[in-house]
Write a protein that holds these residues in place. Sequence first.
Motif, PDB file in Angstrom:
ATOM      1  N   VAL A  12       1.113  -1.348  -0.173  1.00 56.39           N
ATOM      2  CA  VAL A  12       0.133  -0.024  -0.132  1.00 56.39           C
ATOM      3  C   VAL A  12       0.758   1.247   0.027  1.00 56.39           C
ATOM      4  O   VAL A  12       1.787   1.290   0.696  1.00 56.39           O
ATOM      5  CB  VAL A  12      -0.861   0.110   1.072  1.00 56.39           C
ATOM      6  CG1 VAL A  12      -1.736   1.424   1.259  1.00 56.39           C
ATOM      7  CG2 VAL A  12      -1.839  -1.274   1.338  1.00 56.39           C
ATOM      8  N   LYS A  13       0.722   2.203  -0.805  1.00 55.43           N
ATOM      9  CA  LYS A  13       1.072   3.468  -0.978  1.00 55.43           C
ATOM     10  C   LYS A  13       0.295   4.497  -0.966  1.00 55.43           C
ATOM     11  O   LYS A  13      -0.828   4.292  -1.285  1.00 55.43           O
ATOM     12  CB  LYS A  13       1.844   3.654  -2.299  1.00 55.43           C
ATOM     13  CG  LYS A  13       2.635   4.976  -2.607  1.00 55.43           C
ATOM     14  CD  LYS A  13       3.322   5.024  -3.960  1.00 55.43           C
ATOM     15  CE  LYS A  13       4.032   6.157  -3.978  1.00 55.43           C
ATOM     16  NZ  LYS A  13       4.333   6.234  -5.777  1.00 55.43           N
ATOM     17  N   GLU A  57      -1.411   7.999  -0.698  1.00 56.89           N
ATOM     18  CA  GLU A  57      -1.464   9.328  -1.443  1.00 56.89           C
ATOM     19  C   GLU A  57      -2.642  10.127  -0.853  1.00 56.89           C
ATOM     20  O   GLU A  57      -3.652  10.026  -1.473  1.00 56.89           O
ATOM     21  CB  GLU A  57      -1.437   9.067  -2.923  1.00 56.89           C
ATOM     22  CG  GLU A  57      -0.057   8.425  -3.575  1.00 56.89           C
ATOM     23  CD  GLU A  57      -0.328   8.183  -4.923  1.00 56.89           C
ATOM     24  OE1 GLU A  57      -1.470   8.510  -5.625  1.00 56.89           O
ATOM     25  OE2 GLU A  57       0.832   7.981  -5.478  1.00 56.89           O
ATOM     26  N   VAL A  69      -6.067   8.397  -0.281  1.00 57.57           N
ATOM     27  CA  VAL A  69      -6.237   7.253  -1.111  1.00 57.57           C
ATOM     28  C   VAL A  69      -5.027   6.064  -0.931  1.00 57.57           C
ATOM     29  O   VAL A  69      -3.842   6.461  -0.765  1.00 57.57           O
ATOM     30  CB  VAL A  69      -6.096   7.657  -2.611  1.00 57.57           C
ATOM     31  CG1 VAL A  69      -5.915   6.675  -3.606  1.00 57.57           C
ATOM     32  CG2 VAL A  69      -7.313   8.408  -2.839  1.00 57.57           C
ATOM     33  N   VAL A  72      -2.867   3.274  -2.877  1.00 58.12           N
ATOM     34  CA  VAL A  72      -2.472   2.565  -3.978  1.00 58.12           C
ATOM     35  C   VAL A  72      -2.066   1.363  -3.635  1.00 58.12           C
ATOM     36  O   VAL A  72      -1.025   1.138  -2.852  1.00 58.12           O
ATOM     37  CB  VAL A  72      -1.549   3.486  -4.555  1.00 58.12           C
ATOM     38  CG1 VAL A  72      -1.179   2.898  -5.919  1.00 58.12           C
ATOM     39  CG2 VAL A  72      -1.906   5.022  -4.890  1.00 58.12           C
ATOM     40  N   GLY A 119      -0.990  -2.827  -4.805  1.00 58.24           N
ATOM     41  CA  GLY A 119      -0.422  -3.639  -5.551  1.00 58.24           C
ATOM     42  C   GLY A 119       0.000  -5.027  -4.915  1.00 58.24           C
ATOM     43  O   GLY A 119      -0.270  -5.132  -3.771  1.00 58.24           O
ATOM     44  N   GLU A 166     -10.135   3.923  -8.760  1.00 61.78           N
ATOM     45  CA  GLU A 166      -9.686   4.019  -9.980  1.00 61.78           C
ATOM     46  C   GLU A 166      -8.909   2.541 -10.076  1.00 61.78           C
ATOM     47  O   GLU A 166      -8.372   1.826  -9.090  1.00 61.78           O
ATOM     48  CB  GLU A 166      -8.468   4.841 -10.194  1.00 61.78           C
ATOM     49  CG  GLU A 166      -7.826   4.844 -11.708  1.00 61.78           C
ATOM     50  CD  GLU A 166      -6.781   6.207 -11.500  1.00 61.78           C
ATOM     51  OE1 GLU A 166      -6.719   6.900 -10.646  1.00 61.78           O
ATOM     52  OE2 GLU A 166      -6.218   6.051 -12.770  1.00 61.78           O
ATOM     53  N   ASN A 179      -5.930  -0.058 -12.481  1.00 61.36           N
ATOM     54  CA  ASN A 179      -5.003  -0.004 -13.501  1.00 61.36           C
ATOM     55  C   ASN A 179      -5.391  -0.893 -14.756  1.00 61.36           C
ATOM     56  O   ASN A 179      -5.135  -2.177 -14.865  1.00 61.36           O
ATOM     57  CB  ASN A 179      -3.584  -0.503 -13.018  1.00 61.36           C
ATOM     58  CG  ASN A 179      -2.484  -0.135 -13.929  1.00 61.36           C
ATOM     59  OD1 ASN A 179      -2.632   0.142 -15.154  1.00 61.36           O
ATOM     60  ND2 ASN A 179      -1.234  -0.479 -13.389  1.00 61.36           N
ATOM     61  N   TRP A 229       0.554  -0.726  -9.957  1.00 57.16           N
ATOM     62  CA  TRP A 229      -0.306  -0.798  -9.113  1.00 57.16           C
ATOM     63  C   TRP A 229      -1.722  -1.491  -9.537  1.00 57.16           C
ATOM     64  O   TRP A 229      -1.731  -1.658 -10.918  1.00 57.16           O
ATOM     65  CB  TRP A 229      -0.613   0.524  -8.378  1.00 57.16           C
ATOM     66  CG  TRP A 229      -1.041   1.506  -9.541  1.00 57.16           C
ATOM     67  CD1 TRP A 229      -0.228   2.291 -10.409  1.00 57.16           C
ATOM     68  CD2 TRP A 229      -2.524   1.812 -10.048  1.00 57.16           C
ATOM     69  NE1 TRP A 229      -0.815   2.860 -11.200  1.00 57.16           N
ATOM     70  CE2 TRP A 229      -2.324   2.913 -11.003  1.00 57.16           C
ATOM     71  CE3 TRP A 229      -3.671   1.552  -9.617  1.00 57.16           C
ATOM     72  CZ2 TRP A 229      -3.318   3.624 -11.671  1.00 57.16           C
ATOM     73  CZ3 TRP A 229      -4.831   1.960 -10.270  1.00 57.16           C
ATOM     74  CH2 TRP A 229      -4.563   2.873 -11.305  1.00 57.16           C
ATOM     75  N   LYS A 242      -6.757   1.748  -6.780  1.00 55.97           N
ATOM     76  CA  LYS A 242      -6.783   2.738  -5.920  1.00 55.97           C
ATOM     77  C   LYS A 242      -7.771   2.789  -5.184  1.00 55.97           C
ATOM     78  O   LYS A 242      -8.839   2.764  -5.759  1.00 55.97           O
ATOM     79  CB  LYS A 242      -6.154   4.065  -6.589  1.00 55.97           C
ATOM     80  CG  LYS A 242      -5.232   4.116  -7.355  1.00 55.97           C
ATOM     81  CD  LYS A 242      -4.704   5.685  -7.787  1.00 55.97           C
ATOM     82  CE  LYS A 242      -3.478   5.730  -8.733  1.00 55.97           C
ATOM     83  NZ  LYS A 242      -3.003   6.987  -9.306  1.00 55.97           N
ATOM     84  N   GLU A 288      -9.976   4.859  -2.030  1.00 53.89           N
ATOM     85  CA  GLU A 288     -10.571   5.891  -1.017  1.00 53.89           C
ATOM     86  C   GLU A 288     -10.713   5.305   0.387  1.00 53.89           C
ATOM     87  O   GLU A 288     -11.541   4.456   0.449  1.00 53.89           O
ATOM     88  CB  GLU A 288     -11.693   6.729  -1.385  1.00 53.89           C
ATOM     89  CG  GLU A 288     -12.209   7.728  -0.479  1.00 53.89           C
ATOM     90  CD  GLU A 288     -11.533   9.190  -1.016  1.00 53.89           C
ATOM     91  OE1 GLU A 288     -11.810   9.280  -2.236  1.00 53.89           O
ATOM     92  OE2 GLU A 288     -11.524   9.954  -0.152  1.00 53.89           O
TER      93      GLU A 288
END
Lengths: 366, 127
Positions: free
Chosen positions: B17-18, B20, B23, B25, B27, B79, B81, B99, B102, B104
């Motif tokens: 988890v990244k 932002e 949110v 992100v 992968g 979103e 990918n 990723w 995404k 929220e």
Amino acid sequence: MEDNLLKTCLYDKHVALGALMSPFGGFIMPIQYTSITDEHNAVRHRAGMFDVSHMGEIFVSGPDAEKFVNHIFTNNVTGIPDGKILYGMMLYPNGTVVDDLLVYKEFEPGKYLLVVNASNIAKDYEWICAQKDGFDVEVDNASDTWGEIALQGPEAEKFAVDTLGLEPAAGLGFYTYYEAEWKGTRMIVSRTGYTGEDGFEIYCSHEAVNEIWDILLAAGVAPCGLGCRDTLRFEAGLPLYGHELSDEITPLEAGLGMFAKIKEKDFIGRDALAAQKEAGLTRKIVGIELQDKAIPRAGYPVEVDGVQVGVVTTGYRSISTDRSVCVAMVDKAYTELGTQVEIRIRKKVFPGIVTKKRFYETNYKK
Amino acid sequence: MAKTVEGLYYSESHEWVKVEGNVAVIGITDFAQHAMGDLSYVDMPEVDDEFEAGEEFGAVESVKAASDLFCPVSGTVVEINEELEDAPELLNQDAFANWIMKVEMSDPSELEGLMDAAAYEAMCANE
């Protein structure tokens, strides 16, 4: 659990090559060395080799050998020439399958070699012995003393002849073998395989298997694991015991009726097959192609209008055709080519069309 | 040796988890793609799907097997990918640059239950 698994005579070489090892049929076997896709493509386009030393070798001999093999085997060995090989099955009286196997007619009267699946060796040997009352035959399970390498692919003949010096291999017809020697020990070389490509299966001593493996490896033949053995056989429409064949499936349901000679001779399970044929099949193995990229896997339901009408027995994203395809056991009403069905993959259903169960044009040398 | 990236959060089921803003992100890790082998399909969620932390949101499939994906944090997909639909092999090429979705986040405090790179590496070393 791994302590109870058997190792083939090539085990140390697989580990040294960095293979991913996994249990299969009671053995600890290489699944892949580099990648299933690369190994699959090596066999389709060049040459690959498989350690199939886990397969079982059971010899049947004696004055009644022909009669006995015909009694337990669905295909007809009556009068077949020496060096000929037949594919077929052993059945239970109810017509379901004990195992599928190859029968080699040896170059001596009254001698046959039965090559059976690793996972079924003990069961098969016991089954065969239990049927021999009244037949003058000897049954010898020699699985532990034989090793086997499958050399497969369009360049297999070149490597067999040029690299291994097996000149007579070039003259072999499909499903025949010849008696060879490797440093004085017996070796059987047959033009057979389980990939849909030309190739050979070489049976010999453990020592010889190790030498042959090293020679082929040094010559550039790709070592291939059971992962791609399954993707290759699947594309070629070949069944795997436990999936398309089992003790709950008959050869007719598996679409293998051509290997069960119910009109030519009697054998265990024959009457059940004849009755099933007379009554009509209620289900059958078919191919299914999906439009989507989702991948059908063994056990996933096949549905029509939300009702289950079958189950997937093997499925992949086909490496050779880049399509999501499977074989499935489906109720007879939905087995016609072109029938629209759906396959439930996790939470969604994906539309598919019934096709032939061979997804790849095989390249056997006749 | 599978690589990790500093500054990301990691789940026990091998997602990263990244963060932002609000949110997440999400992968799969390099360890996961390596263990799976050549990937041939990614079963993607859809935008507006809602997931609880730990809930299955899709799957990645190799030649041999399907492996379920689990959402590390609760929230709503904003979103996906779409590149992965035609090119799942991107995950093999670089699992951290590609990723999957995404989300929220509805409860960013759930991030505290995830691992940092060092803890994740230690877990993988024991697998």
